[in-house]
Design a protein around this motif. Structure first.
Motif, PDB file in Angstrom:
ATOM      1  N   LEU A 200       1.002  -1.105  -0.121  1.00 38.68           N
ATOM      2  CA  LEU A 200      -0.169   0.020  -0.043  1.00 38.68           C
ATOM      3  C   LEU A 200       0.647   1.303   0.108  1.00 38.68           C
ATOM      4  O   LEU A 200       1.593   1.578   1.088  1.00 38.68           O
ATOM      5  CB  LEU A 200      -0.879   0.087   1.343  1.00 38.68           C
ATOM      6  CG  LEU A 200      -1.780   1.083   1.404  1.00 38.68           C
ATOM      7  CD1 LEU A 200      -2.841   1.451   0.332  1.00 38.68           C
ATOM      8  CD2 LEU A 200      -2.553   1.040   2.796  1.00 38.68           C
ATOM      9  N   THR A 201       0.781   1.952  -1.139  1.00 44.41           N
ATOM     10  CA  THR A 201       1.613   3.175  -1.105  1.00 44.41           C
ATOM     11  C   THR A 201       0.947   4.393  -0.808  1.00 44.41           C
ATOM     12  O   THR A 201      -0.595   4.285  -0.862  1.00 44.41           O
ATOM     13  CB  THR A 201       2.100   3.721  -2.649  1.00 44.41           C
ATOM     14  OG1 THR A 201       0.979   3.709  -3.437  1.00 44.41           O
ATOM     15  CG2 THR A 201       3.050   2.495  -2.990  1.00 44.41           C
ATOM     16  N   THR A 202       1.220   5.386  -0.084  1.00 41.76           N
ATOM     17  CA  THR A 202       0.689   6.558   0.495  1.00 41.76           C
ATOM     18  C   THR A 202       1.233   7.714  -0.064  1.00 41.76           C
ATOM     19  O   THR A 202       2.512   7.784  -0.073  1.00 41.76           O
ATOM     20  CB  THR A 202       0.789   6.644   2.120  1.00 41.76           C
ATOM     21  OG1 THR A 202       1.935   6.771   2.635  1.00 41.76           O
ATOM     22  CG2 THR A 202       0.076   5.250   2.656  1.00 41.76           C
ATOM     23  N   GLY A 203       0.506   8.849  -0.276  1.00 34.45           N
ATOM     24  CA  GLY A 203       1.462   9.892  -0.569  1.00 34.45           C
ATOM     25  C   GLY A 203       0.571  10.756  -2.114  1.00 34.45           C
ATOM     26  O   GLY A 203       0.310  10.155  -2.897  1.00 34.45           O
ATOM     27  N   ASP A 204       0.292  12.097  -1.736  1.00 34.28           N
ATOM     28  CA  ASP A 204      -0.408  12.837  -2.854  1.00 34.28           C
ATOM     29  C   ASP A 204       0.419  12.885  -4.193  1.00 34.28           C
ATOM     30  O   ASP A 204      -0.256  13.095  -5.032  1.00 34.28           O
ATOM     31  CB  ASP A 204      -0.820  14.093  -2.177  1.00 34.28           C
ATOM     32  CG  ASP A 204      -1.929  13.930  -1.212  1.00 34.28           C
ATOM     33  OD1 ASP A 204      -2.539  12.913  -0.949  1.00 34.28           O
ATOM     34  OD2 ASP A 204      -2.222  15.222  -0.616  1.00 34.28           O
ATOM     35  N   GLU A 205       1.557  12.716  -3.784  1.00 28.34           N
ATOM     36  CA  GLU A 205       2.497  12.918  -4.964  1.00 28.34           C
ATOM     37  C   GLU A 205       2.686  11.844  -5.998  1.00 28.34           C
ATOM     38  O   GLU A 205       3.261  11.805  -7.249  1.00 28.34           O
ATOM     39  CB  GLU A 205       3.760  13.546  -4.544  1.00 28.34           C
ATOM     40  CG  GLU A 205       4.869  12.319  -4.072  1.00 28.34           C
ATOM     41  CD  GLU A 205       4.345  11.971  -2.603  1.00 28.34           C
ATOM     42  OE1 GLU A 205       3.381  12.105  -2.061  1.00 28.34           O
ATOM     43  OE2 GLU A 205       5.479  11.552  -1.915  1.00 28.34           O
ATOM     44  N   LEU A 206       2.256  10.684  -5.788  1.00 25.16           N
ATOM     45  CA  LEU A 206       2.540   9.499  -6.377  1.00 25.16           C
ATOM     46  C   LEU A 206       1.630   9.147  -7.425  1.00 25.16           C
ATOM     47  O   LEU A 206       0.425   9.377  -7.131  1.00 25.16           O
ATOM     48  CB  LEU A 206       2.564   8.370  -5.401  1.00 25.16           C
ATOM     49  CG  LEU A 206       3.506   8.394  -4.301  1.00 25.16           C
ATOM     50  CD1 LEU A 206       3.315   7.193  -3.240  1.00 25.16           C
ATOM     51  CD2 LEU A 206       4.911   8.542  -5.097  1.00 25.16           C
ATOM     52  N   VAL A 207       2.185   8.580  -8.404  1.00 30.24           N
ATOM     53  CA  VAL A 207       1.063   8.416  -9.825  1.00 30.24           C
ATOM     54  C   VAL A 207       1.848   6.887 -10.208  1.00 30.24           C
ATOM     55  O   VAL A 207       2.934   6.745 -10.322  1.00 30.24           O
ATOM     56  CB  VAL A 207       1.346   9.340 -10.761  1.00 30.24           C
ATOM     57  CG1 VAL A 207       0.712   8.871 -12.170  1.00 30.24           C
ATOM     58  CG2 VAL A 207       0.757  10.813 -10.422  1.00 30.24           C
ATOM     59  N   GLN A 208       0.915   6.253 -10.487  1.00 26.41           N
ATOM     60  CA  GLN A 208       1.570   4.724 -10.981  1.00 26.41           C
ATOM     61  C   GLN A 208       2.537   5.036 -12.355  1.00 26.41           C
ATOM     62  O   GLN A 208       2.236   5.742 -13.252  1.00 26.41           O
ATOM     63  CB  GLN A 208       0.320   3.948 -11.522  1.00 26.41           C
ATOM     64  CG  GLN A 208       0.727   2.525 -11.960  1.00 26.41           C
ATOM     65  CD  GLN A 208      -0.465   1.812 -12.388  1.00 26.41           C
ATOM     66  OE1 GLN A 208      -1.829   1.822 -11.725  1.00 26.41           O
ATOM     67  NE2 GLN A 208      -0.204   0.959 -13.264  1.00 26.41           N
ATOM     68  N   ALA A 209       3.508   4.313 -12.033  1.00 29.52           N
ATOM     69  CA  ALA A 209       4.690   4.652 -13.031  1.00 29.52           C
ATOM     70  C   ALA A 209       4.079   4.222 -14.291  1.00 29.52           C
ATOM     71  O   ALA A 209       3.225   3.336 -14.671  1.00 29.52           O
ATOM     72  CB  ALA A 209       5.697   3.681 -12.859  1.00 29.52           C
ATOM     73  N   GLY A 210       4.487   5.242 -15.494  1.00 27.79           N
ATOM     74  CA  GLY A 210       4.001   4.832 -16.822  1.00 27.79           C
ATOM     75  C   GLY A 210       2.894   5.814 -17.226  1.00 27.79           C
ATOM     76  O   GLY A 210       2.610   6.138 -18.343  1.00 27.79           O
ATOM     77  N   ARG A 211       2.259   6.585 -16.229  1.00 27.11           N
ATOM     78  CA  ARG A 211       1.176   7.547 -16.390  1.00 27.11           C
ATOM     79  C   ARG A 211       1.651   8.930 -16.469  1.00 27.11           C
ATOM     80  O   ARG A 211       2.777   9.333 -15.784  1.00 27.11           O
ATOM     81  CB  ARG A 211       0.063   7.405 -15.266  1.00 27.11           C
ATOM     82  CG  ARG A 211      -0.219   6.058 -14.988  1.00 27.11           C
ATOM     83  CD  ARG A 211      -1.967   6.042 -15.108  1.00 27.11           C
ATOM     84  NE  ARG A 211      -2.669   4.722 -15.252  1.00 27.11           N
ATOM     85  CZ  ARG A 211      -3.366   4.372 -14.478  1.00 27.11           C
ATOM     86  NH1 ARG A 211      -3.710   4.843 -13.320  1.00 27.11           N
ATOM     87  NH2 ARG A 211      -3.827   2.906 -14.582  1.00 27.11           N
ATOM     88  N   ALA A 212       0.886   9.994 -17.021  1.00 30.22           N
ATOM     89  CA  ALA A 212       1.135  11.015 -17.116  1.00 30.22           C
ATOM     90  C   ALA A 212       1.273  12.043 -15.771  1.00 30.22           C
ATOM     91  O   ALA A 212       0.637  11.620 -14.951  1.00 30.22           O
ATOM     92  CB  ALA A 212       0.352  12.068 -17.975  1.00 30.22           C
ATOM     93  N   LEU A 213       2.340  12.788 -15.685  1.00 31.12           N
ATOM     94  CA  LEU A 213       2.413  13.702 -14.332  1.00 31.12           C
ATOM     95  C   LEU A 213       2.264  14.944 -14.358  1.00 31.12           C
ATOM     96  O   LEU A 213       2.317  15.466 -15.733  1.00 31.12           O
ATOM     97  CB  LEU A 213       4.027  13.497 -13.885  1.00 31.12           C
ATOM     98  CG  LEU A 213       4.594  12.147 -13.746  1.00 31.12           C
ATOM     99  CD1 LEU A 213       6.244  12.093 -13.717  1.00 31.12           C
ATOM    100  CD2 LEU A 213       3.978  11.254 -12.643  1.00 31.12           C
ATOM    101  N   THR A 214       1.586  15.491 -13.318  1.00 30.10           N
ATOM    102  CA  THR A 214       1.331  16.944 -13.395  1.00 30.10           C
ATOM    103  C   THR A 214       2.331  17.532 -12.229  1.00 30.10           C
ATOM    104  O   THR A 214       3.123  16.674 -11.549  1.00 30.10           O
ATOM    105  CB  THR A 214      -0.025  17.396 -12.849  1.00 30.10           C
ATOM    106  OG1 THR A 214      -0.204  16.661 -11.551  1.00 30.10           O
ATOM    107  CG2 THR A 214      -1.074  17.076 -14.083  1.00 30.10           C
ATOM    108  N   ALA A 215       2.397  18.923 -12.251  1.00 28.33           N
ATOM    109  CA  ALA A 215       3.421  19.427 -11.223  1.00 28.33           C
ATOM    110  C   ALA A 215       3.316  18.959  -9.694  1.00 28.33           C
ATOM    111  O   ALA A 215       2.330  18.736  -9.412  1.00 28.33           O
ATOM    112  CB  ALA A 215       3.197  20.766 -11.268  1.00 28.33           C
ATOM    113  N   GLY A 216       4.671  18.493  -9.289  1.00 28.49           N
ATOM    114  CA  GLY A 216       4.633  17.931  -7.847  1.00 28.49           C
ATOM    115  C   GLY A 216       4.523  16.541  -8.051  1.00 28.49           C
ATOM    116  O   GLY A 216       4.686  15.991  -6.744  1.00 28.49           O
TER     117      GLY A 216
END
Ligand SMILES: Nc1nc2c(c(=O)[nH]1)N[C@H]1C(S)=C(S)[C@@H](COP(=O)(O)OP(=O)(O)OC[C@H]3O[C@@H](n4cnc5c(N)ncnc54)[C@H](O)[C@@H]3O)O[C@H]1N2
Ligand code: MOO
Length: 396
Positions: free
Chosen positions: A179-195
């Motif tokens: 279980l990962t926690t954190g607002d900054e995390l996005v599944q690897a491979g997906r597009a990222l926004t600032a932060g």
């Protein structure tokens, strides 16, 4: 602030939270990497009777140097029809039963056969019993082949299969939730926004668990929200033996793992270890599940998973020696002295020499790709010159 727990004490407390999971019976084809939960005793002698180790002729040693009369054949898998008397030889093949009366095998390269006549052309066997595998020379009925808690590697599986047992009793694979926690995390491979950053810890941990006797479910993720985290923890704990959280273990306003564990009815067993990286590690229980809260920094997650998560999984699966093996090698470069926590420096072991990597920031991932060892530097260790020995754990 509470004192930091020494690594060994924390490991002992973690493993004491629960014993191995219930035993189960399993076939030889499904047991790789699992641990025996019972002593495996030989139920038969191996070999059960003397066997030839070579293709040739079974003879009586006292009849050397021949000649002999060939009286028949013994092939693997069938009983030889008759025994060998003085002056007689029986054609024999590797793995075949040695006929009564014979006590030695001559390899076929050392003789010439002409119809039923056999003559010596080479040196012949130097002593009685040559090229014969004696009864029970591998193991005897009643021998303990594998003690409880042995990892079933391919060689151990071979011995267990030869033992005469129908099945193996092994420890069940723990079910592990990541279980990962954190607002900054996005599944690897997906597009990222600032932060935002890709989640690198869950694929890393899944890979670490893939080499262990564990069943890891697909990773879960929650935002930095204590109430949601508590709900998810409770839910995962019902369906898993181990819940591993990553991140949110430290003291920041958004670090919720300890609080959520308590909200969910769980108990914090210990928090904060005298190690670097990995200080904020959390261990606790929630229902029947064990919660392990790894720090979020990639190196901290890797080091704490090596020292706590993998040993926990092995212990639950029945391992007798669940902790990582500690090796020793000379340093390839000088090493500074230790500080107030034990260091697990990302390092390379190459040609028998240990080199700590230059970049040791626990937030970095690239040094993890280069490291194949963790160099252990004890609290307040004195500086060392190149060539002085150091302890390490293999990680790749
Ligand atoms: N004032 C203090 N601050 C910090 C302390 C302290 O004692 N006092 N401890 C530091 C130590 S040591 C560590 S280690 C970190 C660990 O903190 P957390 O477990 O709470 O981790 P986060 O803050 O959630 O994240 C740390 C870092 O790692 C990144 N991260 C998190 N999860 C992932 C993931 N799945 N994949 C990739 N990267 C991840 C996150 O973005 C942060 O950059 O706390 C120090 N602070
Ligand atoms: O102990 Mo932290 O895990 O220094 O990065």
């Amino acid at each position: 602030m509470s004192a930091l727990l020494p690594v060994e004490e924390a490991q002992a407390r973690l493993l004491a939270l629960r014993g191995p999971l219930s035993p189960e019976k399993i076939s030889f084809f499904e047991c790789f990497g699992l641990y025996t939960l019972d002593n495996i005793f030989a139920q038969r002698d191996q070999p059960a009777a003397p066997l030839s180790a070579m293709d040739g002729y079974a003879i009586r040693f006292d009849d050397l140097p021949g000649p002999w009369t060939i009286i028949g054949e013994s092939a693997a898998g069938t009983a030889p029809g008759r025994s060998v008397n003085a002056g007689e030889a029986m054609r024999i093949f590797t793995g075949a039963l040695v006929p009564d009366g014979a006590d030695t095998v001559i390899v076929q390269e050392d003789v010439a056969a002409d119809g039923t006549a056999l003559t010596l052309t080479g040196d012949g066997p130097a002593k009685r019993g040559r090229h014969i595998r004696a009864r029970a020379s591998d193991f005897a009925a009643g021998d303990c082949l594998l003690p409880t808690g042995t990892r079933l590697n391919p060689g151990a599986i071979a011995a267990a299969a030869m033992s005469g047992a129908e099945q193996l009793v092994v420890g069940r694979r723990p079910r592990v939730a990541i279980l990962t926690t954190g607002d900054e995390l996005v599944q690897a491979g997906r597009a990222l926004t600032a932060g935002q950053i890709p989640d690198s810890n869950s694929p890393m941990l899944a890979a670490m668990l893939a080499g262990e006797p564990a069943t890891a479910s697909l990773p879960h993720h929650v935002r930095d929200d204590r109430a949601i985290l508590a709900k998810v923890l409770k839910n995962l704990a019902r369906r898993h033996d181990v819940v591993v959280t990553v991140g949110g273990a430290s003291v920041g306003d958004h670090d919720h793992v300890r609080g959520a564990l308590q909200d969910a009815g769980g108990t914090v067993n210990f928090w904060k270890i005298a190690m670097r990286p990995g200080k904020p590690l959390i261990a606790g229980t929630i229902g029947d599940a064990i919660l392990l809260g790894l720090p979020g920094n990639p190196s901290s997650a890797l080091v704490t998973a090596t020292l706590f998560l993998l040993p926990l999984v092995r212990h639950l699966a029945g391992a007798r020696h669940p902790l990582p093996a500690i090796h020793r090698a000379p340093l390839a470069t000088p090493l500074d002295g230790g500080g107030g926590r034990r260091d697990y420096l990302r390092a390379r072991i190459e040609n028998g020499r240990l080199t700590p990597l230059i970049r040791q920031d626990s937030g970095m991932t690239l040094p993890l790709a280069a490291a194949n060892a963790l160099l252990i530097r004890n609290i307040a260790a004195p500086p060392r010159d190149a060539g002085v020995m150091a302890d390490y754990i293999v990680i790749a």
